[in-house]
Every structure is written in C-alpha cells, then in structure tokens.
Motif scaffolding. Sequence first.
Motif, PDB file in Angstrom:
ATOM      1  N   THR A 184      36.815  67.040  36.790  1.00  0.00           N
ATOM      2  CA  THR A 184      36.320  66.349  37.973  1.00  0.00           C
ATOM      3  C   THR A 184      35.809  64.975  37.561  1.00  0.00           C
ATOM      4  O   THR A 184      35.003  64.858  36.623  1.00  0.00           O
ATOM      5  CB  THR A 184      35.184  67.151  38.649  1.00  0.00           C
ATOM      6  N   LEU A 185      36.291  63.958  38.245  1.00  0.00           N
ATOM      7  CA  LEU A 185      35.875  62.584  37.989  1.00  0.00           C
ATOM      8  C   LEU A 185      35.047  62.116  39.184  1.00  0.00           C
ATOM      9  O   LEU A 185      35.517  62.155  40.317  1.00  0.00           O
ATOM     10  CB  LEU A 185      37.090  61.670  37.814  1.00  0.00           C
ATOM     11  N   THR A 186      33.818  61.706  38.942  1.00  0.00           N
ATOM     12  CA  THR A 186      32.954  61.268  40.033  1.00  0.00           C
ATOM     13  C   THR A 186      32.859  59.753  40.061  1.00  0.00           C
ATOM     14  O   THR A 186      33.020  59.083  39.028  1.00  0.00           O
ATOM     15  CB  THR A 186      31.546  61.861  39.896  1.00  0.00           C
ATOM     16  N   PHE A 187      32.612  59.219  41.245  1.00  0.00           N
ATOM     17  CA  PHE A 187      32.521  57.775  41.416  1.00  0.00           C
ATOM     18  C   PHE A 187      31.194  57.450  42.081  1.00  0.00           C
ATOM     19  O   PHE A 187      30.900  57.918  43.169  1.00  0.00           O
ATOM     20  CB  PHE A 187      33.679  57.262  42.280  1.00  0.00           C
ATOM     21  N   ASP A 239      37.123  61.277  29.670  1.00  0.00           N
ATOM     22  CA  ASP A 239      35.684  61.069  29.542  1.00  0.00           C
ATOM     23  C   ASP A 239      35.344  59.601  29.282  1.00  0.00           C
ATOM     24  O   ASP A 239      34.178  59.212  29.366  1.00  0.00           O
ATOM     25  CB  ASP A 239      35.121  61.920  28.403  1.00  0.00           C
ATOM     26  N   LYS A 240      36.344  58.809  28.985  1.00  0.00           N
ATOM     27  CA  LYS A 240      36.125  57.384  28.748  1.00  0.00           C
ATOM     28  C   LYS A 240      35.782  56.693  30.061  1.00  0.00           C
ATOM     29  O   LYS A 240      36.435  56.934  31.087  1.00  0.00           O
ATOM     30  CB  LYS A 240      37.390  56.772  28.143  1.00  0.00           C
ATOM     31  N   PRO A 241      34.747  55.846  30.083  1.00  0.00           N
ATOM     32  CA  PRO A 241      34.395  55.150  31.330  1.00  0.00           C
ATOM     33  C   PRO A 241      35.584  54.353  31.864  1.00  0.00           C
ATOM     34  O   PRO A 241      36.321  53.730  31.095  1.00  0.00           O
ATOM     35  CB  PRO A 241      33.249  54.216  30.908  1.00  0.00           C
ATOM     36  N   PRO A 242      35.793  54.374  33.174  1.00  0.00           N
ATOM     37  CA  PRO A 242      36.966  53.692  33.730  1.00  0.00           C
ATOM     38  C   PRO A 242      36.803  52.182  33.759  1.00  0.00           C
ATOM     39  O   PRO A 242      35.679  51.658  33.764  1.00  0.00           O
ATOM     40  CB  PRO A 242      37.031  54.255  35.152  1.00  0.00           C
ATOM     41  N   LEU A 243      37.927  51.492  33.776  1.00  0.00           N
ATOM     42  CA  LEU A 243      37.933  50.054  34.033  1.00  0.00           C
ATOM     43  C   LEU A 243      37.843  49.867  35.539  1.00  0.00           C
ATOM     44  O   LEU A 243      38.647  50.427  36.296  1.00  0.00           O
ATOM     45  CB  LEU A 243      39.225  49.430  33.493  1.00  0.00           C
ATOM     46  N   LEU A 244      36.862  49.100  35.997  1.00  0.00           N
ATOM     47  CA  LEU A 244      36.671  48.887  37.424  1.00  0.00           C
ATOM     48  C   LEU A 244      37.302  47.568  37.844  1.00  0.00           C
ATOM     49  O   LEU A 244      37.056  46.523  37.233  1.00  0.00           O
ATOM     50  CB  LEU A 244      35.178  48.874  37.782  1.00  0.00           C
ATOM     51  N   LEU A 245      38.114  47.621  38.878  1.00  0.00           N
ATOM     52  CA  LEU A 245      38.728  46.431  39.467  1.00  0.00           C
ATOM     53  C   LEU A 245      38.263  46.358  40.917  1.00  0.00           C
ATOM     54  O   LEU A 245      38.551  47.245  41.711  1.00  0.00           O
ATOM     55  CB  LEU A 245      40.259  46.516  39.410  1.00  0.00           C
ATOM     56  N   SER A 246      37.515  45.311  41.223  1.00  0.00           N
ATOM     57  CA  SER A 246      37.014  45.196  42.583  1.00  0.00           C
ATOM     58  C   SER A 246      37.192  43.776  43.073  1.00  0.00           C
ATOM     59  O   SER A 246      37.703  42.907  42.372  1.00  0.00           O
ATOM     60  CB  SER A 246      35.548  45.633  42.653  1.00  0.00           C
ATOM     61  N   GLY A 247      36.751  43.523  44.287  1.00  0.00           N
ATOM     62  CA  GLY A 247      36.907  42.219  44.899  1.00  0.00           C
ATOM     63  C   GLY A 247      36.634  42.319  46.384  1.00  0.00           C
ATOM     64  O   GLY A 247      35.961  43.233  46.858  1.00  0.00           O
ATOM     65  N   HIS A 248      37.181  41.383  47.119  1.00  0.00           N
ATOM     66  CA  HIS A 248      36.940  41.327  48.555  1.00  0.00           C
ATOM     67  C   HIS A 248      38.025  42.074  49.335  1.00  0.00           C
ATOM     68  O   HIS A 248      39.187  42.132  48.917  1.00  0.00           O
ATOM     69  CB  HIS A 248      36.904  39.876  49.026  1.00  0.00           C
ATOM     70  N   ILE A 249      37.622  42.623  50.470  1.00  0.00           N
ATOM     71  CA  ILE A 249      38.570  43.190  51.429  1.00  0.00           C
ATOM     72  C   ILE A 249      38.776  42.219  52.580  1.00  0.00           C
ATOM     73  O   ILE A 249      39.893  42.047  53.065  1.00  0.00           O
ATOM     74  CB  ILE A 249      38.061  44.545  51.968  1.00  0.00           C
ATOM     75  N   LYS A 250      37.703  41.540  52.988  1.00  0.00           N
ATOM     76  CA  LYS A 250      37.763  40.589  54.098  1.00  0.00           C
ATOM     77  C   LYS A 250      37.875  39.161  53.571  1.00  0.00           C
ATOM     78  O   LYS A 250      37.711  38.895  52.382  1.00  0.00           O
ATOM     79  CB  LYS A 250      36.510  40.722  54.973  1.00  0.00           C
ATOM     80  N   ASN A 251      38.137  38.223  54.506  1.00  0.00           N
ATOM     81  CA  ASN A 251      38.344  36.834  54.132  1.00  0.00           C
ATOM     82  C   ASN A 251      37.120  36.244  53.434  1.00  0.00           C
ATOM     83  O   ASN A 251      35.977  36.493  53.804  1.00  0.00           O
ATOM     84  CB  ASN A 251      38.690  35.998  55.365  1.00  0.00           C
ATOM     85  N   VAL A 252      37.364  35.439  52.389  1.00  0.00           N
ATOM     86  CA  VAL A 252      36.303  34.811  51.599  1.00  0.00           C
ATOM     87  C   VAL A 252      35.913  33.501  52.272  1.00  0.00           C
ATOM     88  O   VAL A 252      36.739  32.603  52.452  1.00  0.00           O
ATOM     89  CB  VAL A 252      36.769  34.559  50.152  1.00  0.00           C
ATOM     90  N   THR A 253      34.629  33.390  52.646  1.00  0.00           N
ATOM     91  CA  THR A 253      34.182  32.252  53.448  1.00  0.00           C
ATOM     92  C   THR A 253      33.574  31.125  52.636  1.00  0.00           C
ATOM     93  O   THR A 253      33.543  29.984  53.090  1.00  0.00           O
ATOM     94  CB  THR A 253      33.143  32.719  54.480  1.00  0.00           C
ATOM     95  N   SER A 254      33.063  31.425  51.428  1.00  0.00           N
ATOM     96  CA  SER A 254      32.364  30.382  50.675  1.00  0.00           C
ATOM     97  C   SER A 254      32.448  30.646  49.185  1.00  0.00           C
ATOM     98  O   SER A 254      32.594  31.798  48.749  1.00  0.00           O
ATOM     99  CB  SER A 254      30.893  30.340  51.120  1.00  0.00           C
TER     100      SER A 254
END
Length: 609
Positions: free
Chosen positions: A279-282, A320-335
Amino acid sequence: MAKLVETFPCVPSTERGRGILISGDPKSDTILYCNGRSVLIRSLQRPQDVEVYGEHGYAATVARYSPNGEWIASADVSGTVRVWGTHNGFVLKNEFRVLAGRIDDLQWSSDCLRIVASGDGKGKSLVRAFAWDSGNTMGDFDGHSRRVLSCAFKPTRPFRIATCGEDFLVNFYDGPPFKFHSSHRQVTPWEHSNFVNCIRYAPDGSKFITVSSDKKGMIYDGKTGDKIGELATEDGHKGSIYAVSWSPDSKRVLTVSADKSAKIWEISEDGTAGSVIKTLTFTESGGAEDMLVGCLWQNNHLITVSLGGTMSLFSADDMDKPPLLLSGHIKNVTSLAVLGGNQKTILSCSYDGLIVKWLQGVGYSCKLQMKDNTKIKRLAAIDSNILLTGFDNKVWRMPLTDNGFGAADHVDIGNQPLDISIAVDTPEYTTLVSFESGVVLLNGLSILSKIDLGFVVAASVISPDGKEAIVGGQDGKIHMYSVSEDNSLKEEAVLEKHRGAVTVIRYSPDLTMFASGDANREAVVKLNNMLFHTARINSLAWSPNNKMVATGSVDTNVIVYEVDKPASSRITVRHAHLGGVNAVAFVDECTVASSGEDASVRMWHIEPQ
C-alpha cells in the motif's frame, strides 16, 4: 531569436468524484495527459522534457499512443478524435466526430488499425469503434443506458472490446465487426453496485479487470468475458476506486482510490483472486486534494495522480523509496515573480489560489494552496517575502523559506486591489496598491495612506526608491506623481500616449525610463509607440541591464524589444502560451520567463539581433 530552454508544465486536469485516465509509451518512456485544450507529452526519465499539442478546439479529455508509438489519438469534450504523428511537428493524420458528447476514454487495437472510444453520447451512441484512417464504423455497441466511462481493446486476437460506465454495467463485445455478446449487471451481490470507473486488459490479453466506486475490483476472462474472480476485501480500499493499471508482465495491478492510497495487488495465475502486497499512501496537503484519481504502471515506474494534480513517481523495484513528486498548476497562471541568487527562484500563482516555487534548471520545488481557495490576482516578491492580492479586498504577506512558505497574514484595504508594486530600495519595502478609484501606500501590512485620485485607475507602479509613483487610467492617460514624506501624492505630469486603458506600467531598473502597455495592444517604450501585438497587453518587464523590454499579450505572443534599436529588430515568440500570455519576467539579461492560460511557465533564451 528566441529559443525555448525550459518548461515548467501544468499537471493533469482533475475533477472531484471522477477518475482520470493517463497513458504512455513504454518504448520512449513518456506519458500523455490533458489540461485544457493541451495534450502534454512528458518524459519520465527527464520530467522537464515536455512537448505540447494544442490543436484541439475544445478541452482535451484523453490521449493514447498507438502500439507502435508512431501516432497519438486524442479526444475532447465535443466528441472529436484527432489522430496525429508523434514526430515532425505533430502532423494531423485525421479528425473524426465520433460521439455527440464528451469522450472519456479511447483505446487502439494492437494492429494499430482500429480505435474504440466511449463517453457521453447525449442520447445517441455511447461507444463507437472505427478505422483509424477512414473513420468507418466497425460494429454496433448496444447495451449501455448512461455515460460510458471506460473501454478496453483486447491486445491479442481474437479481438474483443469491453466497456463500463455509470449504469453499473460491464459489457462485452465480439468482433470485428463488433456486436453485443454479454453484460454483467447488479443482479447478485458480487457484481458492481456503483459507477464502474475504469476497465483494463492485461498486456497478455488473458483477462481484464474493472474497478468501481463501490470499492470493488472484478476480474474477467479476456476471451469469453466471464467473471472469474475479484480483488480481496482484506486490506482493500476504503473509498471509491478510480483507476487501475496492469504491470507489464500481467501478474500485478496498481489501483488508486479516494481513500488517498494506491495499492499493488498480486493477481493469481488463473485470475480468481487478487491480494494486496503493498500500500502506497499519499499525504501532501492533508485535505481532499490528496485523493488519488489516476494511475499508470509503465516499465519500472508506478505513477499516481492526486486530485490536486501532483504526480508521484514510485519505483516498481523499490516501492519503499520516496517518490519523485511532479506538481504544478492546473488553472491559468496569472502572475510571476523572480528572486535572485546563485540559483534563480521563480514564483508563479494561479487564479485558484495556488502558489508554486520553481528552481531554474531543476523545476518544481514546492507549492502552497491558499486557505479557503482564496483567489489570487497579482503577486510581487522581494528577498524572502511575498505579497499577494486577490478579489477579497485583502493584501496578503507571507515569508518564503528554504523549505516552502511561512504563515500568511493580511490587511484589508477596503477595496478590491488591481495592481501591486514594491519599492525594493526602501527600508520597510513601501508598497503601492491600486484600486478602482485610487491607491493605498503600505509599510509592511500597515496602511500609511489611502488616496482617492479622482479618475478610474487601471494600473500603477512605484519607483524602487519609493519617491515616485505612476498611475495609469482607464482613459489611457498616465499620471506621474511624487511621493511626499507625509505619504501623500503630488501630481507632476500627465502623459497621453495611449489610446486604450493602461494595463501595465514598469520602471527600468536604473529609474531612467519606464514602459507601459494598454488594452489597445500598444506598448510605449521611451515615448515610442510599439503597435505589434494584435490584442490586449497583459504584462511587461525590463531586463536587469535596462536594454530590453518584454511584453506578453492575449494574442499568445511574447515580444522583446531592444530599447536603443529600431522596432524592426524586435524578437517575437509566437504562440508562447495557448490561450494567451498573462505574465512575463526577466530571469537574467537574456532569459525571459512567461506564463499564461495554458497553466505552464516557460523560459526563453533571447539572442539580440
């Protein structure tokens, strides 16, 4: 000349209560996902390597590589499927109107000759299989009464198609030409009793699996469509299961759920049972954004997608190795804002209240979601502090730390802020905030003065030393003020160079010049009018050496002007952002960062002509 050197891409569009179906190509080790009208191709080995296909006229929903990796079929909410090449500029092969409504899933046949799509038919067909080159329909798909959320093509002969949807049904079709064979409906406790969200064939074609909002997973014979087993309830999911993906050897599956966990299941050789082996939890925000809504098992990568859009890359060899996280915006970037140092930090904010910290040459660092989903309109930053304005009359201030963001505090100025500018050379960072009828001067979060200017304000800026301020009006006039010691403003001059509402004003770093842009697509630099955009100018920035000015516009272009050269030497970055450019900022003397409606941030290397 401008060259794209780095992209900080958006993440997949998500919707609460719905799964998303991402896919990939094991040969190139890339994945496909959709955001808005864009289809993104992203490398798993080098996550900053991103290509974007933006030719859909409506929001894209799903995309799939052909088994040979040469073509991609992508679909959108209008029911259109576009088939395009993966090389040489994404050449369009064909476009077909497949369904009357949104397409939720599509799959290729293993011989690359057929495609099946499913979704919302708006009273018409909910599933359709067709030839990839001619669009000819290959069979009838009766049996569903509501939106069909997922479909699967048997990867080995004899071909079969299985579908599932909101009517709790799992249907099975023979072919080609395809015709109804059997259906599994809730007539017994061991069939699905809620939306069936995803259906997938094992790579060897021996069986397929379905997962549902009833927290169950069912296993079926790949050739006959008969149910042969199910996932064990012991250690099972406690919430809706939104997506499932098979391991390359067809022995295990990966599932994700609203209970914020992903599970690896060992499937018995005869397919009669599946048991949890890992089981992998987030846990990122601790809220609903941590629900997992999409997954993919590709080569050695286990990929999960959260409701907040964060993609976690686990290793199948070392879970068991910590995951690489890839994140960013879902909505339009205003500034955008850029902070100096040995490694430049780029801060971006989007309309939905998300602030993301990026590192030049690295990519995603961390993010902060404003409480109560406070909407953000403008962002300014200096040293280790961020100032934000939104739509709630408040100016927010928060410290920026090495590991993320500190606690935010705010002041209510009594009016909705329009623009924000920091006098970076003043001891307490005096800040000018404009609103519809005037401006407010702040020292930290203390209001020094609130001034009604007697005209409709559209944009403003304060000089770095805090001694001058420039305010642009809806009438196109630019008012220049001196700032007195008692924090009042004295008008010194009025310039009438614009023919539309002033949208942005910025001082040059050496204070000898300023530039402005308006809603009538015109920029004014050194009192010279630059009319080369075809729509409203949203943003403007000076290079640190005072030699260049960059503008970003609704017309999707970024234009860079060399101040001491004729306008003919300008450098234009066409189609920098699908839907329009909202913000530009110089990272160094020859690198411009831009952001826009496509929810991405891009870095351009500028080579003066």
